[in-house]
Design an enzyme around this catalytic site. Structure first.
Site, mmCIF file in Angstrom:
data_model
loop_
_atom_site.group_PDB
_atom_site.id
_atom_site.type_symbol
_atom_site.label_atom_id
_atom_site.label_comp_id
_atom_site.label_asym_id
_atom_site.label_seq_id
_atom_site.Cartn_x
_atom_site.Cartn_y
_atom_site.Cartn_z
ATOM 1 C CG HIS A 137 12.131 5.369 1.012
ATOM 2 N ND1 HIS A 137 11.127 6.081 1.626
ATOM 3 C CD2 HIS A 137 13.294 5.936 1.455
ATOM 4 C CE1 HIS A 137 11.633 7.024 2.389
ATOM 5 N NE2 HIS A 137 12.951 6.952 2.305
ATOM 6 C CB CYS A 194 4.592 4.527 0.602
ATOM 7 S SG CYS A 194 5.381 5.531 1.875
#
Length: 229
Positions: A137, A194
């Site tokens: 993440h 991301c």
């Protein structure tokens, strides 16, 4: 006359059972639904709070999980060396230049990514020819991945050995670009997260770091224990 009285009593009992049973059933159903909702919210809340935990907490978890078992990267005796299974924590990833140190799990679903970096299950394990793909993440373990540069070293200390990689490429790809998962005839390591890093919501792109193996024992030479059926 007695039959009519008996029939009335049966109808009366059914009504009582219905009047008592329905509220109980509704109460139990409500409690069940509330419990499920509470569990989902609790899991999400735990994920959110982990964004603010110091990285040392994650490493401490890895150390605790390893206590009483073979130390990660210590090459335990062959009699104890089992091949990693889905969901296992099987190593530690270090990118010193980006101040990243995190546990590595087999699999990259929400459960694994809650605690560290996760290996895409369709990719090869370190030590095999191909592309080992690790996701993390952007608001937790890979939040500083952008600080890594070409030429920097990445280390994987695994349950079956240590693997060292050198970063050879860094690029930004569309979030739907499947080439991130593409295999290779070399021994590669791909880290991705991301992008943009400070984006709130569903990010459109992926930040991709590719590294080539510098040192590490071939997987074929490691004497894993065969699991009995």
């Amino acid at each position: 006359m007695g039959k009519k009285t008996s029939a009335r009593k049966k109808v009366h009992r059914r009504r009582i059972v219905t009047l008592i049973g329905m509220p109980i059933l509704l109460f139990v159903s409500g409690i069940t639904l509330l419990s499920l909702a509470f569990f989902d919210n609790l899991t999400y809340a735990f994920y959110i709070t982990r964004m603010f935990f110091p990285e040392e907490v994650t490493i401490a978890k890895a150390d605790i999980a390893a206590s009483g078992t073979a130390a990660i990267g210590a090459n335990p005796p062959a009699s104890q060396l089992a091949f990693p299974k889905y969901g296992d924590e099987f190593g530690k990833l270090t990118v010193a230049s980006a101040d990243i140190t995190t546990p590595v799990f087999v699999g990259d679903d929400a459960t694994q990514l809650l605690y560290g970096a996760g290996q895409y299950y369709g990719s090869v394990f370190p030590g095999d020819i191909g592309n080992t793909v690790l996701a993390g993440h952007t608001n937790s373990v890979f939040k500083t991945l952008g600080e890594a540069k070409i030429g920097d070293i990445i280390t994987l200390d695994l349950t079956y050995g240590t693997y060292t990689y050198e970063i050879s490429n860094i690029e930004i790809k569309d979030g739907t670009d499947q080439s991130i998962l593409a295999q290779s005839d070399e021994q590669l390591l791909t880290l991705y997260t991301c992008y943009p890093f400070d984006y709130i919501g569903n990010t459109p792109d992926r930040y991709v770091v590719t590294a080539k193996l510098v040192e590490g024992k071939p997987l074929s030479e490691i004497p894993f224990v065969e699991e009995s059926n």
